[in-house]
Design a protein around this motif. Structure first.
Motif, mmCIF file in Angstrom:
data_model
loop_
_atom_site.group_PDB
_atom_site.id
_atom_site.type_symbol
_atom_site.label_atom_id
_atom_site.label_comp_id
_atom_site.label_asym_id
_atom_site.label_seq_id
_atom_site.Cartn_x
_atom_site.Cartn_y
_atom_site.Cartn_z
ATOM 1 N N SER A 124 2.514 -22.187 -0.445
ATOM 2 C CA SER A 124 3.654 -21.527 -1.099
ATOM 3 C C SER A 124 3.960 -20.204 -0.414
ATOM 4 N N ASP A 126 7.544 -17.615 -0.379
ATOM 5 C CA ASP A 126 8.911 -17.554 -0.899
ATOM 6 C C ASP A 126 9.879 -16.726 -0.085
ATOM 7 N N SER A 127 9.413 -16.145 0.996
ATOM 8 C CA SER A 127 10.330 -15.343 1.799
ATOM 9 C C SER A 127 9.697 -15.043 3.146
ATOM 10 N N ASN A 133 8.379 -11.376 -1.238
ATOM 11 C CA ASN A 133 7.334 -12.328 -1.624
ATOM 12 C C ASN A 133 6.291 -11.665 -2.520
ATOM 13 N N TRP A 146 1.573 -11.404 1.336
ATOM 14 C CA TRP A 146 2.306 -12.181 2.332
ATOM 15 C C TRP A 146 1.557 -12.263 3.658
ATOM 16 N N THR A 172 8.998 -23.181 -0.701
ATOM 17 C CA THR A 172 9.642 -21.955 -1.159
ATOM 18 C C THR A 172 10.292 -22.173 -2.510
ATOM 19 N N ASN A 178 16.871 -15.085 -3.297
ATOM 20 C CA ASN A 178 16.458 -15.401 -1.921
ATOM 21 C C ASN A 178 17.251 -16.547 -1.302
ATOM 22 N N LEU A 182 16.792 -18.467 2.911
ATOM 23 C CA LEU A 182 16.066 -19.724 3.069
ATOM 24 C C LEU A 182 15.959 -20.147 4.536
ATOM 25 N N VAL A 185 13.024 -18.501 6.212
ATOM 26 C CA VAL A 185 11.712 -19.077 5.908
ATOM 27 C C VAL A 185 11.526 -20.378 6.685
ATOM 28 N N TYR A 197 8.872 -28.407 5.700
ATOM 29 C CA TYR A 197 9.347 -27.292 4.873
ATOM 30 C C TYR A 197 10.133 -27.858 3.697
ATOM 31 N N PRO A 199 12.284 -26.394 0.299
ATOM 32 C CA PRO A 199 12.790 -25.422 -0.675
ATOM 33 C C PRO A 199 12.885 -26.108 -2.031
#
Length: 344
Positions: A124, A126-127, A133, A146, A172, A178, A182, A185, A197, A199
């Motif tokens: 996981s 998120d940014s 994050n 992070w 993410t 955010n 995306l 990331v 990956y 999202p």
């Protein structure tokens, strides 16, 4: 036929205090302990014992279980997690570890992941921006964040060198804040050398303290569409969910519930909580609609019986599909990541 996927929230504790975690937060649960069936908590005191887990797993080889996603809480802070993973692998099922990534910097962790032949590790993040994050995924000790997640991913990928497994991917949680990041990331995942990956839309109840700040809404659809289209059009060297997933993602933003024709929940998918409770899927709507007589547990049960076709009583066309459910489609389409040569 081995056609069933288990999403198993194996343990309750976690070393992060993510502000939008589906387990809630320790502080909130101390003030108001969860009391509803299926309501998760990091403070759970009734996590199923290793003995009960072992007894259940000893029956796995004769069951329909094909793949097990081990999640949490944070599974990699529980030392016995590798004994569990080893039993699953020995039973002929695939194992995917879902982690916050911080423990991956420890060589003894990555070494066991490699030696056991864990099939994939989903991390996981998120940014690509550490401040964002760590704002929403703060560590319990106030030190990790992070940079440690990225270091853990790098460590696992380095340890994997020369091995076929595990596949490594990033997940993410997409919020109102955010959306436009995306693509960054996805590029970070590509730059790190990850394999896939995903999202996934945030799922918050209307009374959640962060709902107004983070929950996705109709007005976000144009920006979301552009962001998701941009990821697919970038042609990065990472695998993505099948393109129809993006439309499923978007559809649940504009509709709180809808019908899912031929839904796999309760058929080829089951969700196990830390206390051993078994639900057709993680959807809060589906859990609320499950009568006491339909509730099941792994305690003292045989996997072949527990996941037999005779117990697949969910309707084929589920009318309770929600944003809770969207994240299950990439899990059910995970062959795309594990066996890309065979994927359509």
């Amino acid at each position: 036929v081995r056609d069933t996927t288990l999403l198993w929230a194996l343990r309750s504790p976690c070393n992060l205090g993510c502000r939008y975690c589906y387990f809630g937060t320790i502080e909130e649960d101390r003030a108001a302990p969860p009391a509803q069936p299926g309501q998760l908590s990091h403070l759970s005191r009734d996590d199923v014992s290793l003995a009960d887990i072992t007894a259940f797993l000893s029956t796995l080889a004769d069951s329909a279980i094909r793949r097990v996603f081990i999640a949490g809480g944070e599974p990699l802070i529980w030392p016995q997690v590798f004994a569990v993973a080893e039993m699953i692998k020995a039973a002929g099922a695939e194992v995917v570890l879902c982690t916050n990534g911080i423990p991956l910097s420890r060589p003894e962790i990555t070494g066991q992941i490699i030696s056991l032949g864990v099939d994939a590790v989903s991390v996981s993040l998120d940014s690509a921006d550490s401040a964002y994050n760590d704002c929403y995924r703060p560590s319990r000790n106030g030190h990790h964040g992070w940079a440690d997640v990225v270091a853990g991913i790098r460590a696992l990928l380095a340890a994997r060198s020369g091995h076929d497994a595990p596949k490594v991917g990033l997940y993410t949680v997409v919020t109102r804040r955010n959306i436009t990041a995306l693509g960054e990331v996805a590029r970070l995942a590509d730059d790190l050398g990850a394999d896939y990956y995903v999202p996934q839309p945030i799922s918050l109840s209307s009374d959640h303290r962060l709902h107004g700040e983070l929950a996705l809404r109709d007005a976000d659809v144009p920006a979301l569409t552009a962001a998701l289209d941009g990821i697919y059009e970038a042609r990065l060297a990472i695998d993505l969910p099948e393109i129809s997933y993006a439309q499923q993602f978007l559809s649940t933003i504009t509709s709180s519930t809808q019908t899912a024709p031929g839904c796999f929940g309760g058929h080829q998918l089951a969700f196990i909580e830390p206390d051993g409770s078994v639900w057709p899927c993680p959807s809060s709507y589906k859990i609320a609609a499950t009568s006491p007589a339909q509730r099941r547990t792994i305690r003292g049960r045989h996997a072949a019986e527990l996941f037999s076709p005779q117990l697949r009583t969910c309707p084929d066309d589920c009318a309770l599909m929600s944003v809770d459910c969207v994240n299950m489609w990439p899990l059910m389409g995970f062959d795309r990541f594990l066996h890309p040569a065979d994927a359509p």
